[in-house]
Design a protein around this motif. Sequence first.
Motif, PDB file in Angstrom:
ATOM      1  N   LEU A   1       0.791  -1.200  -0.102  1.00 50.93           N
ATOM      2  CA  LEU A   1       0.172  -0.155  -0.077  1.00 50.93           C
ATOM      3  C   LEU A   1       1.001   1.233  -0.042  1.00 50.93           C
ATOM      4  CD1 LEU A   1      -2.714  -0.979   2.558  1.00 50.93           C
ATOM      5  CD2 LEU A   1      -2.782  -1.137   0.050  1.00 50.93           C
ATOM      6  N   ALA A   2       2.232   1.107   0.029  1.00 52.30           N
ATOM      7  CA  ALA A   2       3.115   2.146  -0.142  1.00 52.30           C
ATOM      8  C   ALA A   2       2.783   3.490  -1.219  1.00 52.30           C
ATOM      9  CB  ALA A   2       4.565   1.955  -0.216  1.00 52.30           C
ATOM     10  N   PRO A   3       2.197   2.992  -2.406  1.00 56.01           N
ATOM     11  CA  PRO A   3       2.127   3.736  -3.289  1.00 56.01           C
ATOM     12  C   PRO A   3       0.789   4.703  -2.947  1.00 56.01           C
ATOM     13  CG  PRO A   3       2.701   1.715  -4.665  1.00 56.01           C
ATOM     14  CD  PRO A   3       2.550   1.449  -3.159  1.00 56.01           C
ATOM     15  N   LEU A   4      -0.034   4.180  -2.280  1.00 57.48           N
ATOM     16  CA  LEU A   4      -1.381   4.917  -1.836  1.00 57.48           C
ATOM     17  C   LEU A   4      -0.926   6.009  -0.761  1.00 57.48           C
ATOM     18  CD1 LEU A   4      -4.042   2.254  -1.542  1.00 57.48           C
ATOM     19  CD2 LEU A   4      -3.607   4.150  -3.232  1.00 57.48           C
ATOM     20  N   HIS A   5       0.017   5.689   0.142  1.00 57.58           N
ATOM     21  CA  HIS A   5       0.395   6.507   1.265  1.00 57.58           C
ATOM     22  C   HIS A   5       1.184   7.560   0.645  1.00 57.58           C
ATOM     23  CE1 HIS A   5      -0.704   4.230   4.924  1.00 57.58           C
ATOM     24  NE2 HIS A   5      -0.328   3.080   4.331  1.00 57.58           N
TER      25      HIS A   5
ATOM     26  N   CYS B   1     -12.534   8.017  -6.314  1.00 58.56           N
ATOM     27  CA  CYS B   1     -13.276   8.056  -7.844  1.00 58.56           C
ATOM     28  C   CYS B   1     -12.761   7.338  -8.877  1.00 58.56           C
ATOM     29  CB  CYS B   1     -13.708   9.457  -8.214  1.00 58.56           C
ATOM     30  SG  CYS B   1     -14.872  10.297  -7.080  1.00 58.56           S
ATOM     31  N   ARG B   2     -11.304   7.758  -8.993  1.00 54.62           N
ATOM     32  CA  ARG B   2     -10.627   7.101 -10.196  1.00 54.62           C
ATOM     33  C   ARG B   2     -10.439   5.595 -10.057  1.00 54.62           C
ATOM     34  NH1 ARG B   2      -7.362   9.992 -13.506  1.00 54.62           N
ATOM     35  NH2 ARG B   2      -7.939  12.102 -13.935  1.00 54.62           N
ATOM     36  N   ILE B   3     -10.041   5.124  -8.747  1.00 59.70           N
ATOM     37  CA  ILE B   3     -10.104   3.671  -8.343  1.00 59.70           C
ATOM     38  C   ILE B   3     -11.198   3.072  -8.567  1.00 59.70           C
ATOM     39  CG2 ILE B   3      -9.532   1.940  -6.580  1.00 59.70           C
ATOM     40  CD1 ILE B   3      -7.663   4.133  -5.450  1.00 59.70           C
ATOM     41  N   ALA B   4     -12.536   3.745  -8.368  1.00 63.18           N
ATOM     42  CA  ALA B   4     -13.947   3.072  -8.576  1.00 63.18           C
ATOM     43  C   ALA B   4     -13.950   2.752  -9.995  1.00 63.18           C
ATOM     44  CB  ALA B   4     -14.699   3.881  -7.863  1.00 63.18           C
TER      45      ALA B   4
ATOM     46  N   HIS C   1      -0.363  -6.363  -5.143  1.00 66.88           N
ATOM     47  CA  HIS C   1      -0.396  -5.291  -5.599  1.00 66.88           C
ATOM     48  C   HIS C   1      -1.573  -4.673  -5.033  1.00 66.88           C
ATOM     49  CE1 HIS C   1      -1.820  -2.051  -8.505  1.00 66.88           C
ATOM     50  NE2 HIS C   1      -0.721  -2.163  -9.005  1.00 66.88           N
ATOM     51  N   TRP C   2      -1.309  -3.102  -4.950  1.00 68.30           N
ATOM     52  CA  TRP C   2      -2.196  -2.388  -3.833  1.00 68.30           C
ATOM     53  C   TRP C   2      -3.641  -2.432  -4.154  1.00 68.30           C
ATOM     54  CZ3 TRP C   2      -5.075   1.746  -6.153  1.00 68.30           C
ATOM     55  CH2 TRP C   2      -4.539   2.277  -7.104  1.00 68.30           C
ATOM     56  N   GLN C   3      -4.047  -2.805  -5.624  1.00 71.92           N
ATOM     57  CA  GLN C   3      -5.230  -2.886  -6.129  1.00 71.92           C
ATOM     58  C   GLN C   3      -5.831  -4.124  -5.556  1.00 71.92           C
ATOM     59  OE1 GLN C   3      -6.435  -1.548  -9.858  1.00 71.92           O
ATOM     60  NE2 GLN C   3      -4.427  -0.367 -10.318  1.00 71.92           N
ATOM     61  N   ALA C   4      -5.062  -5.350  -5.748  1.00 68.83           N
ATOM     62  CA  ALA C   4      -5.494  -6.393  -5.038  1.00 68.83           C
ATOM     63  C   ALA C   4      -5.889  -6.129  -3.579  1.00 68.83           C
ATOM     64  CB  ALA C   4      -4.722  -7.529  -5.554  1.00 68.83           C
ATOM     65  N   ALA C   5      -4.894  -5.678  -2.992  1.00 71.16           N
ATOM     66  CA  ALA C   5      -5.180  -5.593  -1.497  1.00 71.16           C
ATOM     67  C   ALA C   5      -6.378  -4.716  -1.092  1.00 71.16           C
ATOM     68  CB  ALA C   5      -4.007  -4.763  -0.879  1.00 71.16           C
TER      69      ALA C   5
ATOM     70  N   PRO D   1      -5.760   6.731 -16.154  1.00 71.93           N
ATOM     71  CA  PRO D   1      -4.817   7.050 -14.880  1.00 71.93           C
ATOM     72  C   PRO D   1      -3.707   6.115 -15.051  1.00 71.93           C
ATOM     73  CG  PRO D   1      -6.977   6.032 -14.030  1.00 71.93           C
ATOM     74  CD  PRO D   1      -6.990   6.472 -15.460  1.00 71.93           C
ATOM     75  N   GLY D   2      -2.692   6.549 -14.369  1.00 69.76           N
ATOM     76  CA  GLY D   2      -1.406   5.488 -14.426  1.00 69.76           C
ATOM     77  C   GLY D   2      -1.484   4.255 -14.010  1.00 69.76           C
ATOM     78  N   PHE D   3      -2.558   4.041 -13.052  1.00 69.59           N
ATOM     79  CA  PHE D   3      -2.537   2.820 -12.572  1.00 69.59           C
ATOM     80  C   PHE D   3      -3.725   1.868 -12.996  1.00 69.59           C
ATOM     81  CE2 PHE D   3      -5.030   6.109  -9.897  1.00 69.59           C
ATOM     82  CZ  PHE D   3      -6.213   5.317 -10.063  1.00 69.59           C
ATOM     83  N   ASP D   4      -4.105   2.176 -14.081  1.00 69.14           N
ATOM     84  CA  ASP D   4      -5.205   1.564 -15.048  1.00 69.14           C
ATOM     85  C   ASP D   4      -4.593   0.452 -15.566  1.00 69.14           C
ATOM     86  OD1 ASP D   4      -7.331   0.493 -16.455  1.00 69.14           O
ATOM     87  OD2 ASP D   4      -7.978   2.056 -17.406  1.00 69.14           O
TER      88      ASP D   4
END
Length: 704
Positions: A107-111, A128-131, A155-159, A648-651
Amino acid sequence: MLYCHQSNRLEILIDRLTDVLRQPLRAALAPELVITPSNGLARWLALRLADRLGVCANLSVQFPATFLWEISRVLLRGMPSISAFERPVLRWRLLELLGELDDTPCLAPLHAWLGDGRDDFRRYQLACRIADCFDQYLVYRPDWIRAWERDAPEHWQAALWQRLTATGAVHRVSVQEQVRAALRAGDFDRNRLPERVAVLGVTTLPPLYLDLLAELAKVIDVHLLLLNPCQEYWGDIRAERDLARLDEEIDPEEAYLVVGNPLLASLGKQGRDFIDLLQNYPRTEWDGFAEPAGNSLLHHLQADILHLRERGSTDWPPLPLRADDRSLQIHACHGPMREVEVLHDQLLALFTADPRLKPSDVVVMAPDIAVYGPLIEAVFDSVPRERRIPFSVADQGVAVENPLIEVFFTLLDLGGGRFDAVQVLDLLEAPALRRRFDLAEEDLIRIRHWVRSAGIRWGIDAETKQHWDLPATAEHTWRTGLDRLLLGYALPGEGRGLYQDILPCDEVEGSAALALGGLESFTEALFGLDARLREQRPLTAWLSVLRTVLEQFFDPREREENELQQVRAALEALGDTAEQAGFGEPLSLAVVKSALREQLNSVASGAGRFLGGGVTCCAMVPMRSIPFAVVCLLGLNDDAYPRPHLPPGFDLMANRFRRGDRARHQDDRYLFLETLLSARQCLYLSYCGQNIRDNVRLPPSVLV
C-alpha cells in the motif's frame, strides 16, 4: 432462443422489431422489454414505434447493465436493488478505506499519494478514479477479480479489493456466475422472467454480458437487432497500419488477413470484434441488408462498405465525381463561429435545392457541444425571420440547460471565499433568488450603483481579510459599505459629517429603502451561510444544510421548480448511496460539491430537447447514430476528434488490451463510421482549417 437480426439500416431493424412486438405476449398487461445503450436512441425508438403501431405504450426501456442486474434479482433471492460495487456506492466505500490504510508494504504507493491524509478532497478524487477502474475490471476482467479474491495480494489494487469483499457484499462477477448456474439447473420461477427481450442499437457488449444473454436465451426469446455495416464476413480484415505492425514471420495472406474496405478496416475495429465474437454463440440469423438507393458519392461509399469493396483496386476502379454532387461536403473555416455561419448558409441551400427536406430531417453534432451550442443559438437566432431555421440544442450539460442549478453552486462556492462584490451581485440576476428577498429586476441597477458609491469591493468584514493573511481593515468590505448606506438613509451627512467614524452614503432615499432592505436581508443570509459552509460534517448533515439553502435562497416558479427538484433528487440519491456504503465520516464542502455535480451530470440531461423539433443539435455520443437525411459534424479538428483520453497511470487495462475491450478512441472511430452510414442524402463535415489570427493552415481530424 437467441435471434440475431442484422441490417445496415436502423429503419429496417425497427420494422423487424415492430413485427416482433405485434405478436402479443401471453400476459396481456406485461410490458415489452427493450434494451438500448442511450436515452437518445430510446426516444427515437418510441417515436418510430408510435409511427408504425399507432401508439407506443407499456414499453420498458433499460440499459444493458440495469437489465442484467434486474434479471439477477429475479433469479436469485435476497439481492439488493443496487450492488455495493456500483460506482456511486463504491466511491464512498473506497473513500473510507483510503482513510484507514495500514502499513502493509504493497500500500506504499497510496500512502505516497495521499501524504498525511488530511486532504479529504484529494482522497475523494483518488477514490473516484479507483472506483472507475474497478468497475471496468468487473465487466472486462472477471478473471482478475477471481484471482485477487483467491490469492495473497501483491498489488495495492488487489489488497484494496480484498478489503472491499471482506464485508461479504456481492458483485457482478460472483452474481453472474450464480445466475448462469441457476439458469442451467432450472432453479428459478419461469413466470417471473420476461417472455421476450429485444436488444437494439448496441455496437459492442462485454463478453461477460454476452455470455449471460446467451445463457438467458436458452430460457426466453432474446432478439438481438444488430446494425452491421457490411453484409460480408469481415472478421479478418485489418487496417493497413495494423498489417504493417505484424511480426515478420506472419504472412497476412496465409493468415487470411486483408484490408478489404479501407474505411471499414480503419474505423470498424470495435464493431468487427463484437460481430466476430458473436459467431461463437448458437443463434437464429435473419439478414435484412439494403442497397443504398442513389448514385451519389455518399451512396457509393456506403455501398462499398456494404459489399466490402476496395475502391481504387483493379476490380473496382475509381468513380468520376459529378460536378453537381453535394452528398459529401468538407468545409475548412476560420474558427468555430465561422463554421456555424457556413453551416447555416449551406442548410438554407439544401432546403432550397430540395423542397421536401425538412429541418427535422437534419442533425448537427459536435465532439464538444458545450463550445458549439451557444454559437449555434447565436447564429440561428440572429438571422431575419424569413431565413430562420427552427432548431433545438441538447446535451449542453447542467450549467446551460439548468441555469438555476449553477446559481446554487455559485452560492456554495462563496463559502470560505472572498465575497467579491461582482460575484455577489451576479447572484441577484436569478429571478428565483430575487423573489425570495422581494427585489425586482429594476432594483439591480440601483443596487449596483449603491455598491460602487459605498466603496464595497470584497470581504464580509475585517476578519475576512485577516483570513486571507491581509491587514484586518474594515474599509471596502460589505459590512462597512452597508453601514454607510443604512446610516446615509437615516442620517444624511452630505459626504462630510462622520458618525462614530462612519461616513454616511446619501444615495438611498424614499421608497428605494425597500430595495436596500432586500439587499440587507440577502447579504445577511449570505454571510450566515459562510460560517456553515466552512465546517466539516457528515454527509447526512450536509444534505440537511443544502436543503435549507434551497429553501432559504430560492422562491421558484414553474420551470425553476423542476430545476431545483433535480437538485433535491440528486441530494436524495447521494444520501442513499452513502447510506448503502455505510459511510458516516465528516467531509469538507469541496467533496460534497464534487459528488453532487457528478450525480447531477449522471442524470440524463436534455432528453426533452433531443429530437425536440427542427434541426437537432447534440453531442457526438457513442451508440446513438440515428438515421437522418442530412448529418452534419462540426469541430472535427486534429486535436479534438477522436477525443483525447488519458487513463490514470494505475489503470491495469490500459496496456493489456483484449479483444472486446472498449477504448475511447475506438468508440469515436466507430461512431464516425456509424455517422457516415446514417446519412441518407448528405454528410457534412466541418473543421477549423485556418488560424483566425495568422491564417496558418490547420490539419483536420485524422478521420477526415
